[in-house]
Structures are given as structure tokens and as C-alpha cells.
Motif scaffolding. Structure first.
Motif, PDB file in Angstrom:
ATOM      1  N   ALA A  65      17.689  -8.711  -1.201  1.00  0.00           N
ATOM      2  CA  ALA A  65      18.433  -9.801  -1.833  1.00  0.00           C
ATOM      3  C   ALA A  65      17.502 -10.913  -2.299  1.00  0.00           C
ATOM      4  N   LEU A  66      16.317 -11.011  -1.684  1.00  0.00           N
ATOM      5  CA  LEU A  66      15.358 -12.060  -2.052  1.00  0.00           C
ATOM      6  C   LEU A  66      14.579 -11.728  -3.315  1.00  0.00           C
ATOM      7  N   ARG A  67      14.134 -10.473  -3.416  1.00  0.00           N
ATOM      8  CA  ARG A  67      13.308 -10.088  -4.557  1.00  0.00           C
ATOM      9  C   ARG A  67      13.109  -8.585  -4.569  1.00  0.00           C
ATOM     10  N   THR A  68      12.527  -8.128  -5.661  1.00  0.00           N
ATOM     11  CA  THR A  68      12.138  -6.728  -5.781  1.00  0.00           C
ATOM     12  C   THR A  68      10.625  -6.669  -5.827  1.00  0.00           C
ATOM     13  N   ILE A  69      10.066  -5.815  -4.991  1.00  0.00           N
ATOM     14  CA  ILE A  69       8.615  -5.615  -4.927  1.00  0.00           C
ATOM     15  C   ILE A  69       8.327  -4.240  -5.499  1.00  0.00           C
ATOM     16  N   ILE A  70       7.385  -4.161  -6.435  1.00  0.00           N
ATOM     17  CA  ILE A  70       6.975  -2.872  -6.975  1.00  0.00           C
ATOM     18  C   ILE A  70       5.489  -2.699  -6.718  1.00  0.00           C
ATOM     19  N   GLN A  71       5.152  -1.611  -6.049  1.00  0.00           N
ATOM     20  CA  GLN A  71       3.760  -1.279  -5.764  1.00  0.00           C
ATOM     21  C   GLN A  71       3.452   0.057  -6.423  1.00  0.00           C
ATOM     22  N   GLU A  72       2.359   0.124  -7.144  1.00  0.00           N
ATOM     23  CA  GLU A  72       1.865   1.397  -7.652  1.00  0.00           C
ATOM     24  C   GLU A  72       0.569   1.662  -6.910  1.00  0.00           C
ATOM     25  N   PHE A  73       0.457   2.865  -6.343  1.00  0.00           N
ATOM     26  CA  PHE A  73      -0.701   3.135  -5.496  1.00  0.00           C
ATOM     27  C   PHE A  73      -1.089   4.603  -5.542  1.00  0.00           C
ATOM     28  N   GLU A  74      -2.342   4.834  -5.150  1.00  0.00           N
ATOM     29  CA  GLU A  74      -2.861   6.175  -4.919  1.00  0.00           C
ATOM     30  C   GLU A  74      -3.139   6.276  -3.424  1.00  0.00           C
ATOM     31  N   LEU A  75      -2.900   7.431  -2.854  1.00  0.00           N
ATOM     32  CA  LEU A  75      -3.190   7.613  -1.438  1.00  0.00           C
ATOM     33  C   LEU A  75      -4.674   7.376  -1.178  1.00  0.00           C
ATOM     34  N   GLY A  76      -4.961   6.565  -0.164  1.00  0.00           N
ATOM     35  CA  GLY A  76      -6.340   6.302   0.229  1.00  0.00           C
ATOM     36  C   GLY A  76      -7.044   5.205  -0.548  1.00  0.00           C
ATOM     37  N   VAL A  77      -6.383   4.583  -1.525  1.00  0.00           N
ATOM     38  CA  VAL A  77      -7.003   3.538  -2.345  1.00  0.00           C
ATOM     39  C   VAL A  77      -6.329   2.198  -2.035  1.00  0.00           C
ATOM     40  N   GLY A  78      -7.107   1.234  -1.550  1.00  0.00           N
ATOM     41  CA  GLY A  78      -6.557  -0.070  -1.189  1.00  0.00           C
ATOM     42  C   GLY A  78      -6.245  -0.950  -2.390  1.00  0.00           C
ATOM     43  N   PHE A  79      -5.286  -1.872  -2.204  1.00  0.00           N
ATOM     44  CA  PHE A  79      -4.915  -2.834  -3.249  1.00  0.00           C
ATOM     45  C   PHE A  79      -4.371  -4.094  -2.580  1.00  0.00           C
ATOM     46  N   GLY A  80      -4.421  -5.215  -3.306  1.00  0.00           N
ATOM     47  CA  GLY A  80      -3.915  -6.477  -2.782  1.00  0.00           C
ATOM     48  C   GLY A  80      -2.511  -6.765  -3.275  1.00  0.00           C
ATOM     49  N   TRP A  81      -1.693  -7.449  -2.462  1.00  0.00           N
ATOM     50  CA  TRP A  81      -0.328  -7.822  -2.828  1.00  0.00           C
ATOM     51  C   TRP A  81       0.249  -8.799  -1.807  1.00  0.00           C
ATOM     52  N   LYS A  82       1.438  -9.327  -2.080  1.00  0.00           N
ATOM     53  CA  LYS A  82       2.198 -10.128  -1.120  1.00  0.00           C
ATOM     54  C   LYS A  82       3.314  -9.237  -0.599  1.00  0.00           C
ATOM     55  N   ASN A  83       3.368  -9.049   0.725  1.00  0.00           N
ATOM     56  CA  ASN A  83       4.391  -8.165   1.264  1.00  0.00           C
ATOM     57  C   ASN A  83       5.756  -8.849   1.311  1.00  0.00           C
ATOM     58  N   GLU A  84       6.762  -8.156   1.856  1.00  0.00           N
ATOM     59  CA  GLU A  84       8.120  -8.685   1.850  1.00  0.00           C
ATOM     60  C   GLU A  84       8.260  -9.987   2.632  1.00  0.00           C
ATOM     61  N   ALA A  85       7.335 -10.259   3.529  1.00  0.00           N
ATOM     62  CA  ALA A  85       7.338 -11.515   4.275  1.00  0.00           C
ATOM     63  C   ALA A  85       6.461 -12.575   3.599  1.00  0.00           C
ATOM     64  N   GLU A  86       6.033 -12.301   2.339  1.00  0.00           N
ATOM     65  CA  GLU A  86       5.203 -13.218   1.541  1.00  0.00           C
ATOM     66  C   GLU A  86       3.809 -13.427   2.118  1.00  0.00           C
ATOM     67  N   LEU A  87       3.305 -12.460   2.883  1.00  0.00           N
ATOM     68  CA  LEU A  87       1.956 -12.541   3.437  1.00  0.00           C
ATOM     69  C   LEU A  87       0.992 -11.804   2.510  1.00  0.00           C
ATOM     70  N   ASP A  88      -0.165 -12.426   2.215  1.00  0.00           N
ATOM     71  CA  ASP A  88      -1.191 -11.769   1.409  1.00  0.00           C
ATOM     72  C   ASP A  88      -1.824 -10.653   2.231  1.00  0.00           C
ATOM     73  N   ALA A  89      -1.943  -9.488   1.626  1.00  0.00           N
ATOM     74  CA  ALA A  89      -2.466  -8.339   2.358  1.00  0.00           C
ATOM     75  C   ALA A  89      -3.280  -7.439   1.449  1.00  0.00           C
ATOM     76  N   LYS A  90      -4.221  -6.724   2.059  1.00  0.00           N
ATOM     77  CA  LYS A  90      -4.895  -5.603   1.394  1.00  0.00           C
ATOM     78  C   LYS A  90      -4.306  -4.358   2.042  1.00  0.00           C
ATOM     79  N   THR A  91      -3.690  -3.521   1.220  1.00  0.00           N
ATOM     80  CA  THR A  91      -2.897  -2.409   1.730  1.00  0.00           C
ATOM     81  C   THR A  91      -3.474  -1.072   1.296  1.00  0.00           C
ATOM     82  N   THR A  92      -3.412  -0.102   2.211  1.00  0.00           N
ATOM     83  CA  THR A  92      -3.800   1.270   1.921  1.00  0.00           C
ATOM     84  C   THR A  92      -2.723   2.200   2.463  1.00  0.00           C
ATOM     85  N   PHE A  93      -2.299   3.159   1.638  1.00  0.00           N
ATOM     86  CA  PHE A  93      -1.361   4.197   2.051  1.00  0.00           C
ATOM     87  C   PHE A  93      -2.125   5.501   2.247  1.00  0.00           C
TER      88      PHE A  93
END
Length: 138
Positions: free
Chosen positions: A60-88
Motif C-alpha cells: 500500500a506504501l509503494r511498489t518496488i521493482i528490482q531487476e537482478f542476476e543471480l550472484g550479482v550485487g546491486f544497491g537499492w532501498k528496501n521495503e523498510a526504506e533502508l539503503d542496502a547492497k543486495t545479492t540473490f
């Protein structure tokens, strides 16, 4: 790419909001924002792209869209608005592991696992674990 996580391609709606609310509180989201975030049954949607995956998380707050490749890190703000470097990472029936390294220290780990009628999503943060159930809606 869809062969890497075939059982997670599709749309999933949250069915256990109390655990999602507890997770959002643990990562610092205020009560009013948490109530709004869980009120519309968040929907997670995975699609395969030419080079990886697209994850669309709608609340209800927003829509987050992430495009990613497995094993490749990227930066974003998660659903709690925290800055993160994420890897799947992940494959096959085992599901998907998301690791968010938070700016300023700490980490959130999310395990997405296929279930008979949908998936489970297990959030781990600060020594606490929150398990959420999702039903497949598409």
C-alpha cells in the motif's frame, strides 16, 4: 533463466501479515507505516528477463521493482526504506536467498522457498526470524 528458480516465477500474495508487521517493526519502520504496508496484502511477483529476473513487490506504501542476476550485487532501498547492497542466489526447488548488507552495518537475510500452494518467505534480522506465508495468485 526461469530454469534457475522455476517454482518462484509468478505472483504471490501475503497471507500471514502479523509476521511481516513484526519484521518491519524490527528493522525500524514506525507503527503507522507498518499498518499501511500490511493492510493491502503485499504481492510479490517474479518474472524472468533476458538476463535474469524482475521482482515487483507491491504494498500500500509503494511498489518496488528490482531487476537482478543471480550472484550479482546491486544497491537499492528496501521495503523498510533502508539503503542496502543486495545479492540473490539460489536454484532449483531450494528457492532463493536474498542478502541485504545494510548501509551503516547489519544485514537482512530473506529465504524464499516454494510451498505446495505458494511460497514461504523467512526474514532474518538482528537475531530474530520472521516467517511469512504467501499464496500463489498467478
Amino acid at each position: 533463466m526461469a530454469e534457475d528458480i522455476p517454482h518462484l516465477i509468478g505472483k504471490f500474495e501475503l497471507t500471514s501479515p502479523e509476521h511481516y508487521d513484526a519484521y518491519l517493526g524490527a528493522v525500524g519502520m514506525g507503527p503507522a507505516q507498518r499498518a499501511l504496508a500490511v493492510s493491502a496484502a503485499p504481492v510479490d511477483e517474479f518474472t524472468a528477463t533476458a538476463t535474469g529476473y524482475r521482482l515487483r513487490v507491491r504494498t500500500a506504501l509503494r511498489t518496488i521493482i528490482q531487476e537482478f542476476e543471480l550472484g550479482v550485487g546491486f544497491g537499492w532501498k528496501n521495503e523498510a526504506e533502508l539503503d542496502a547492497k543486495t545479492t540473490f542466489t539460489g536454484s532449483g526447488d531450494q528457492g532463493l536467498v536474498e542478502v541485504d548488507l545494510l548501509e551503516g552495518g547489519g544485514a537482512i537475510t530473506v529465504l524464499w522457498t516454494p510451498a505446495p500452494q505458494g511460497m514461504t518467505k523467512v526474514f532474518s534480522f538482528g537475531g530474530a526470524t520472521f516467517t511469512c506465508a504467501y499464496k500463489r495468485i498467478g
